[in-house]
Design an enzyme around this catalytic site. Structure first.
Site, PDB file in Angstrom:
ATOM      1  N   HIS A 108       0.831  -1.218   0.000  1.00 40.93           N
ATOM      2  CA  HIS A 108       0.000   0.000   0.000  1.00 40.93           C
ATOM      3  C   HIS A 108       0.863   1.264   0.000  1.00 40.93           C
ATOM      4  CE1 HIS A 108      -3.917  -2.047   0.818  1.00 40.93           C
ATOM      5  NE2 HIS A 108      -3.069  -3.005   1.161  1.00 40.93           N
ATOM      6  N   ASP A 149      -5.695   5.882   1.538  1.00 37.70           N
ATOM      7  CA  ASP A 149      -5.944   4.509   1.107  1.00 37.70           C
ATOM      8  C   ASP A 149      -7.428   4.207   1.327  1.00 37.70           C
ATOM      9  OD1 ASP A 149      -3.987   1.776   0.836  1.00 37.70           O
ATOM     10  OD2 ASP A 149      -6.090   1.435   1.376  1.00 37.70           O
TER      11      ASP A 149
HETATM   12  C1  UDX Z   1      -0.639  -6.822   0.027  1.00 37.49           C
HETATM   13  C2  UDX Z   1      -1.576  -7.937  -0.398  1.00 37.49           C
HETATM   14  O1  UDX Z   1      -1.034  -9.182  -0.111  1.00 37.49           O
HETATM   15  C3  UDX Z   1      -1.914  -7.797  -1.850  1.00 37.49           C
HETATM   16  O2  UDX Z   1      -2.753  -8.870  -2.240  1.00 37.49           O
HETATM   17  C4  UDX Z   1      -2.618  -6.477  -2.050  1.00 37.49           C
HETATM   18  O3  UDX Z   1      -2.944  -6.332  -3.411  1.00 37.49           O
HETATM   19  C5  UDX Z   1      -1.711  -5.348  -1.570  1.00 37.49           C
HETATM   20  O4  UDX Z   1      -1.302  -5.579  -0.239  1.00 37.49           O
HETATM   21  P1  UDX Z   1       1.804  -7.780  -0.846  1.00 37.49           P
HETATM   22  O5  UDX Z   1       1.445  -9.138  -0.406  1.00 37.49           O
HETATM   23  O6  UDX Z   1       3.023  -7.238  -0.311  1.00 37.49           O
HETATM   24  O7  UDX Z   1       0.597  -6.737  -0.659  1.00 37.49           O
HETATM   25  O8  UDX Z   1       1.899  -7.913  -2.444  1.00 37.49           O
HETATM   26  P2  UDX Z   1       2.009  -6.884  -3.623  1.00 37.49           P
HETATM   27  O9  UDX Z   1       0.749  -6.140  -3.807  1.00 37.49           O
HETATM   28  O10 UDX Z   1       2.473  -7.677  -4.773  1.00 37.49           O
HETATM   29  O11 UDX Z   1       3.140  -5.835  -3.188  1.00 37.49           O
HETATM   30  C6  UDX Z   1       4.468  -6.180  -2.982  1.00 37.49           C
HETATM   31  C7  UDX Z   1       5.342  -5.014  -3.339  1.00 37.49           C
HETATM   32  O12 UDX Z   1       6.645  -5.281  -2.815  1.00 37.49           O
HETATM   33  C8  UDX Z   1       5.499  -4.802  -4.848  1.00 37.49           C
HETATM   34  O13 UDX Z   1       5.409  -3.423  -5.162  1.00 37.49           O
HETATM   35  C9  UDX Z   1       6.903  -5.307  -5.146  1.00 37.49           C
HETATM   36  O14 UDX Z   1       7.572  -4.619  -6.182  1.00 37.49           O
HETATM   37  C10 UDX Z   1       7.610  -5.082  -3.837  1.00 37.49           C
HETATM   38  N1  UDX Z   1       8.713  -6.044  -3.678  1.00 37.49           N
HETATM   39  C11 UDX Z   1       8.458  -7.371  -3.548  1.00 37.49           C
HETATM   40  C12 UDX Z   1       9.994  -5.573  -3.679  1.00 37.49           C
HETATM   41  O15 UDX Z   1      10.240  -4.361  -3.814  1.00 37.49           O
HETATM   42  N2  UDX Z   1      11.012  -6.460  -3.526  1.00 37.49           N
HETATM   43  C13 UDX Z   1      10.812  -7.796  -3.382  1.00 37.49           C
HETATM   44  O16 UDX Z   1      11.805  -8.531  -3.237  1.00 37.49           O
HETATM   45  C14 UDX Z   1       9.487  -8.270  -3.386  1.00 37.49           C
END
Ligand code: UDX
Length: 457
Positions: free
Chosen positions: A25, A120
């Site tokens: 987020h 948000d």
């Molecule tokens: C959470 C929820 O799980 C997701 O379903 C919802 O849409 C948003 O909130 P998260 O699980 O962290 O998020 O997944 P995601 O939405 O994919 O966000 C992860 C973020 O971390 C991405 O922007 C990605 O670029 C970043 N990331 C991930 C990194 O910068 N480095 C990494 O090694 C892995």
């Protein structure tokens, strides 16, 4: 990507942004803040102490910590910092945050020139606070329009009794959802609600209601990807919607809460085009040790080169990689704690992304034209996974648990599938075209800036 240098000397209008304190987020909210800064607005970011953004990466913004400033307040100190339990903070702050936020905003409004508040969507309590101050509130919804429409249908699914179905009612679970035929009933259950009235269900229904009451919705998406959903949104939620593909404007690196490893790039640079699988399950997911080992075996058995992000705390009960025997992945793979994900996805050696289907990861992959293997866990992830496999067809779903043979075979299939790769490339090209003058993104960004400028200050 857009040049984010200052476009005006007259930063008369200030926008106050308030992200939810989780990586998935924070990233889109700070990307949006940078985009709005490039349009000439001054930026103030409100944030919690929990997962506070690295303010030094944003010398051009003003920051103010709010809501969890009392370190001894047990309501907040007892909440888990990892996994699903960490989201309890959202319910508590929505319940108790209004008075404090109003006081903070009153102070900021005294200086004048504040155009609007952007929060948000899950900070639903902020709508009544903004209303009481006559301050327009826009919502940033960090997932897809498709997901939002699904969330708005939870009362309907509850009335149909979907949430009462259990695993032994297999035929019903495999049925199509009438209004959303790309979904199966089991996908609705996988979102993790027990009913429209459980804590999560109530939070989502308040989010939907207060989004409808807002002055506008900003989406990290694009018309070219979700046109039918945009039409449904405009029909059911008659507030302006602005679709902007944030990853196409700038990366999320500066809002990373964890240090990013870059040591594998020299190795990646040596790999042939489309030959490496990138594996990451986002910032919140945790897995059981036995499932982690199936993933590891599946990866090695696939005989494909890979980069695998294993976040500290990803394996329940372990600090990091303790369950994995030394040297297990051999020379074919690299395991790292955290990477600059968009940079990895943009690398020409990356052939596919095995993802948990969080929206940021999904959309970053779409923006870079990388095919996906989708292993969703909960929340919006099962919906994103179906959208990618059934609607855009730029990925496949890996269903039915963690099993090394199924994993290895899905990896081999997607890495070699030229049709999926071609579709992903075509979709990326459409996104690229939307950025130029006259394109949907260009127009959307301009109309968002004009809309915010139309609010009286
Ligand atoms: C959470 C929820 O799980 C997701 O379903 C919802 O849409 C948003 O909130 P998260 O699980 O962290 O998020 O997944 P995601 O939405 O994919 O966000 C992860 C973020 O971390 C991405 O922007 C990605 O670029 C970043 N990331 C991930 C990194 O910068 N480095 C990494 O090694 C892995």
């Amino acid at each position: 990507m857009e040049n984010l240098t200052e476009t005006t000397d007259h930063r008369h209008r200030r926008i106050i942004l308030f992200p939810l304190p989780y990586q998935g987020h924070l990233n889109p909210m700070l990307q949006l803040a940078n985009i709005l800064y490039s349009k000439g607005f001054s930026i103030t970011i409100l944030h919690t102490n929990f997962n506070a953004p690295k303010t030094s990466n944003y010398p051009h913004f003003t920051f103010k910590s709010v809501l969890d400033n009392a370190p001894q307040d047990e309501r907040y100190t007892n909440i888990a910092s990892q996994g699903l339990g960490s989201f309890d903070r959202i319910f508590l702050l929505n319940q108790y945050g209004a008075d404090e936020l109003r006081e903070e905003l009153e102070i900021l409004l005294r200086d004048g020139q504040v155009s609007c508040l952007i929060t948000d969507a899950l900070w639903h309590f902020t709508q009544s606070v903004a209303d009481s101050l006559n301050l327009p509130r826009l919502v940033l919804r960090t997932s897809s329009l498709f997901c939002f429409l699904l969330y708005a249908s939870i009362p309907l699914f509850d009335d149909r009794g979907y949430f009462e179905l259990s695993d032994n009612r297999v035929p019903e679970l495999e049925e199509e959802v009438v209004e959303f035929p790309m979904l199966k009933v089991k996908d609705i259950l996988k979102m993790g609600f027990k009913s429209k009235n459980d804590t999560v269900g109530e939070c989502i229904s308040s989010m939907v209601k207060q989004t409808k009451a807002s002055s506008g919705i900003i989406w990290n998406s694009i018309k070219e990807l979700e046109e039918p959903e945009l039409e449904m949104m405009l029909h059911d939620f008659p507030v302006p919607s602005f679709l902007i593909p944030f990853p196409k404007h700038l990366t999320a690196s500066s809002s990373s809460l964890l240090d990013q490893d870059r040591t594998f790039f020299p190795w990646l640079d040596l790999q042939p085009p489309n030959s490496v699988l990138y594996v990451s399950f986002g910032s919140v997911i945790q897995v059981e040790e036995k499932d982690f080992l199936e993933i590891a075996h599946g990866l090695v058995d696939s005989k494909q080169a890979f980069i695998w992000v294993v976040r500290p705390g990803f394996i329940k009960g372990s600090d990091w990689l303790e369950p994995l025997p030394d040297g297990f992945v051999g020379e074919m793979g690299r395991i790292v704690k955290w990477v600059p994900q968009q940079e990895v996805l943009a690398h020409n050696a990356i052939g596919a992304f095995w993802t948990h289907s969080g929206w940021n990861s999904t959309f970053e992959s779409v923006c870079e034209g990388v095919p996906m293997i989708c292993s969703p866990f909960w929340g919006d992830q099962p919906l994103n996974a179906r959208y990618i496999s059934e609607v855009t067809k730029v990925g496949v779903c890996l269903e039915n648990g963690w099993e090394r043979e199924a994993i290895a075979s899905a990896i081999k299939r997607v890495m070699m599938d030229q049709e999926i790769r071609e579709r992903a490339k075509v979709l990326k090209q459409k996104l690229d075209v939307s950025l130029i003058k006259g394109g949907s993104t260009y127009e959307s960004l301009d109309s968002l800036a004009a809309y915010i400028s139309s609010f009286p200050v």
